[in-house]
Structures are given as C-alpha cells and as structure tokens.
Scaffold this active site. Sequence first.
Site, PDB file in Angstrom:
ATOM      1  N   LYS A  57       0.827  -1.087  -0.154  1.00 50.51           N
ATOM      2  CA  LYS A  57       0.036   0.119  -0.059  1.00 50.51           C
ATOM      3  C   LYS A  57       0.999   1.311  -0.076  1.00 50.51           C
ATOM      4  O   LYS A  57       1.811   1.202   0.504  1.00 50.51           O
ATOM      5  CB  LYS A  57      -0.853   0.154   1.101  1.00 50.51           C
ATOM      6  N   GLY A 104     -21.198   6.176   4.710  1.00 48.12           N
ATOM      7  CA  GLY A 104     -20.143   6.789   3.698  1.00 48.12           C
ATOM      8  C   GLY A 104     -20.816   6.058   2.476  1.00 48.12           C
ATOM      9  O   GLY A 104     -20.993   4.665   2.212  1.00 48.12           O
ATOM     10  N   VAL A 105     -21.426   6.875   1.379  1.00 46.43           N
ATOM     11  CA  VAL A 105     -22.012   6.753   0.116  1.00 46.43           C
ATOM     12  C   VAL A 105     -21.185   7.258  -0.920  1.00 46.43           C
ATOM     13  O   VAL A 105     -21.409   7.813  -1.747  1.00 46.43           O
ATOM     14  CB  VAL A 105     -23.453   6.695   0.096  1.00 46.43           C
ATOM     15  N   GLY A 106     -19.697   7.142  -0.671  1.00 43.79           N
ATOM     16  CA  GLY A 106     -18.948   7.574  -1.737  1.00 43.79           C
ATOM     17  C   GLY A 106     -18.702   6.795  -2.988  1.00 43.79           C
ATOM     18  O   GLY A 106     -19.477   5.854  -3.454  1.00 43.79           O
ATOM     19  N   LYS A 107     -17.309   6.336  -3.239  1.00 44.57           N
ATOM     20  CA  LYS A 107     -16.967   5.937  -4.181  1.00 44.57           C
ATOM     21  C   LYS A 107     -17.575   4.251  -4.267  1.00 44.57           C
ATOM     22  O   LYS A 107     -18.180   3.905  -5.421  1.00 44.57           O
ATOM     23  CB  LYS A 107     -15.604   5.643  -4.270  1.00 44.57           C
ATOM     24  N   VAL A 108     -17.583   3.695  -3.258  1.00 41.94           N
ATOM     25  CA  VAL A 108     -18.333   2.314  -3.093  1.00 41.94           C
ATOM     26  C   VAL A 108     -19.747   2.185  -2.716  1.00 41.94           C
ATOM     27  O   VAL A 108     -20.523   1.775  -3.257  1.00 41.94           O
ATOM     28  CB  VAL A 108     -17.229   1.391  -2.108  1.00 41.94           C
ATOM     29  N   GLY A 109     -19.877   3.039  -1.516  1.00 39.88           N
ATOM     30  CA  GLY A 109     -21.259   3.045  -0.881  1.00 39.88           C
ATOM     31  C   GLY A 109     -22.373   3.054  -1.804  1.00 39.88           C
ATOM     32  O   GLY A 109     -23.407   2.699  -1.522  1.00 39.88           O
ATOM     33  N   HIS A 110     -22.214   4.270  -2.765  1.00 38.29           N
ATOM     34  CA  HIS A 110     -23.449   4.291  -3.611  1.00 38.29           C
ATOM     35  C   HIS A 110     -23.801   3.202  -4.602  1.00 38.29           C
ATOM     36  O   HIS A 110     -24.915   2.936  -4.833  1.00 38.29           O
ATOM     37  CB  HIS A 110     -23.200   5.800  -4.304  1.00 38.29           C
TER      38      HIS A 110
END
Length: 360
Positions: free
Chosen positions: A88, A188-194
């Site tokens: 990472k 969290g509804v950003g890149k993955v959550g939405h």
Amino acid sequence: MTDVTDGVLHTLFRSDQGGHEQVVLCQDRASGLKAVIAIHSTALGPALGGTRFYPYASEEEAVADALNLSRGMSYKNAMAGLDHGGGKAVIIGDPERIKTEELLLAYGRFVASLGGRYVTACDVGTYVADMDVVARVCPWTTGRSPENGGAGDSSVLTAYGVFQGMRASAQHLWGDPTLRGRKVGVAGVGKVGHYLVEHLLEDGAEVVITDVRPDAVRRVTDAHPQVAVAADTDALIRTEGLDIYAPCALGGALNDDTVPVLTAKVVCGAANNQLAHPGVEKDIADRGILYAPDYVVNAGGVIQVADELHGFDFDRCRAKAAKIFDTTLTIFARAKEDGIPPAAAADRIAEQRMAEARGR
C-alpha cells in the site's frame, strides 16, 4: 532518533503487527510529494494495493496507515485467491489542494524504481485519471481507464463483493441469502457506498445512509427518494430495527465506543481496517453480532485491478467477485468449528496460504 522513527522501527521489527519486507519513504521537493510505500509481503507474488491520498495529521500517522493497510492487503489478496502479496502507498496532503500532474509523475517514478515489487492502483483520494498519469512513467500501475488499457473504476466490483458478503451473512444467520425486507445502514456513500445502495435496493432491502458530505447524500436521495438519512454515523448505528451495518468510509469504525451501542445483528462493509484494535472482534462476537471480515468482502476491487495485468475481462472478474459469497460462508464455518471470531478464522486461512507459499 525521533519518536516517529522509534515508532516505525518498533512496528516493523518488534511488534506483532510488523513483519513488513520493505518500507520506502519518498520525497520530491519540486512537486511537494511526500509519500510512503509499504510492502508487507511478496510471498504470493508482487505486492498489490492502492495509493491513498490523504491529509494526515502527521507523518507518523501516515506511516502507521501505510503499514496497517499493506498488511491488510496481504490478507485480502490471499483470501481472494490472487497470486499477489500485500502493499500500500500513501501520499501525504490534501488532494484537493496539492494534487498535480507533476506530483503524480514523481510518485510514479518512485513506484517504478521498485522494479515491479509493488503494483499500485486507486484508493481514497486517487482516481482512474490519476492512475493514467502515474502509468505514463510506471508500467506497474492498475486501475487505469479503459482508453489506456485499464479496467476503469474498481468501486463497481468492490460494492458487488460487499453485497455478496452480506448475502452470505444473511444465509448464515437467517437461512436465506436475500436481503429483502432487511434494514441496512450504510455509513459512507462515496466511491463504493453508492453502488452498494443500488444492489441493496434491487434486492428489496430498506436502506438508511449517512455521509459527512451532503453532496454524496443528495446524489443517493435524488436518485432514490425512498432511502432514509441518518444525521451521522452515531445516529445510524443506534437505529432501531437495523439488521446490517455497513461501514464504507475510513477505518476504525468498530471500536470501544461504537461496538457497545450497535443495534445491527450483522456488520459487513467496504471500509478497510474496520477493527480499531485487536480484541474488538471478540467484543463483537460476545455481543452476538456476526462480523464479515472487511478484507474478505471488499476484495472485489483488487480482484478487478489484478485482472488488468492479464488483459482485463469484466465478466471473468465479476465471476471471481461472486465467489466472495462462498468464501465468506467458509470463514463463518471455520469460525464455528474452531470456536473463534470470524476475523480470526479469516486470518488463519490467509496465513496458512502465505505460509504454504513461503515453503515452496
């Protein structure tokens, strides 16, 4: 020797969380780049993991995050059945303020200097367009755009894999893999959550969301007015009648403050490093809450970017990500058999695969 150096050396050489093969501190003063590349293991193959671009409060915090995330990637890649070890990278700073093409190219040159021991991709604060820039100077770059030979947005299959983990959790706990009629809270509804919300609604779930960014919440509620909104994560985890809690933002969501007040019967989300410290997994189990290990269920994205190295095929990747359902059930069965929490069972399975690879 500074306290920061002492902390890093202790983690690397003397702590249970150590064992990293290599840590590279990168600086390019002309562009303002300060970065850390951590390679935890190459037992299964070249280390693979994303690049996080984040305004850390200190360099020590950045190094600690790189070490934790790279270690998690070793376990994630092992459980996903990939021939990759764990690595990472983190770039220190606010991407909205300091991200430039010059900085990304400087970062790409540092990754390239490792000669393929580390393969990078997107993470928090980095996007497909950024990886296209990095790839101009570094062949060991995934998460690129289709126009540049890549697979595009890995969030799509990350969300799909988490959804499969939820289905497995429902199968294990309630005897049915559907989420129809279940109340699911997504933090969290950003890149993955939405994307995860889309899967849940299609399967008939009742969804409650929260996010620190009002625009992210609006994007979901504008498209799906039936989705409820909680004021914040603290309110979400206390929601009455919640069946599943999905932490999909940053790590440490499961800690000494949140676990005692969780109303959900299942925790299954996309965030990395959800367990704030060792022992939290036992606290969750003691409360009778089923925990689907984060690095198992959120492996869809790394499955996708790993496939880029072999000529990307979306259908092939989706089929691999679908197997997260079976892997999650295997972990639950192993946990029951060994009398340990699912997180410990997943660790045992991953460690066994890495040990067998080192013995070859």
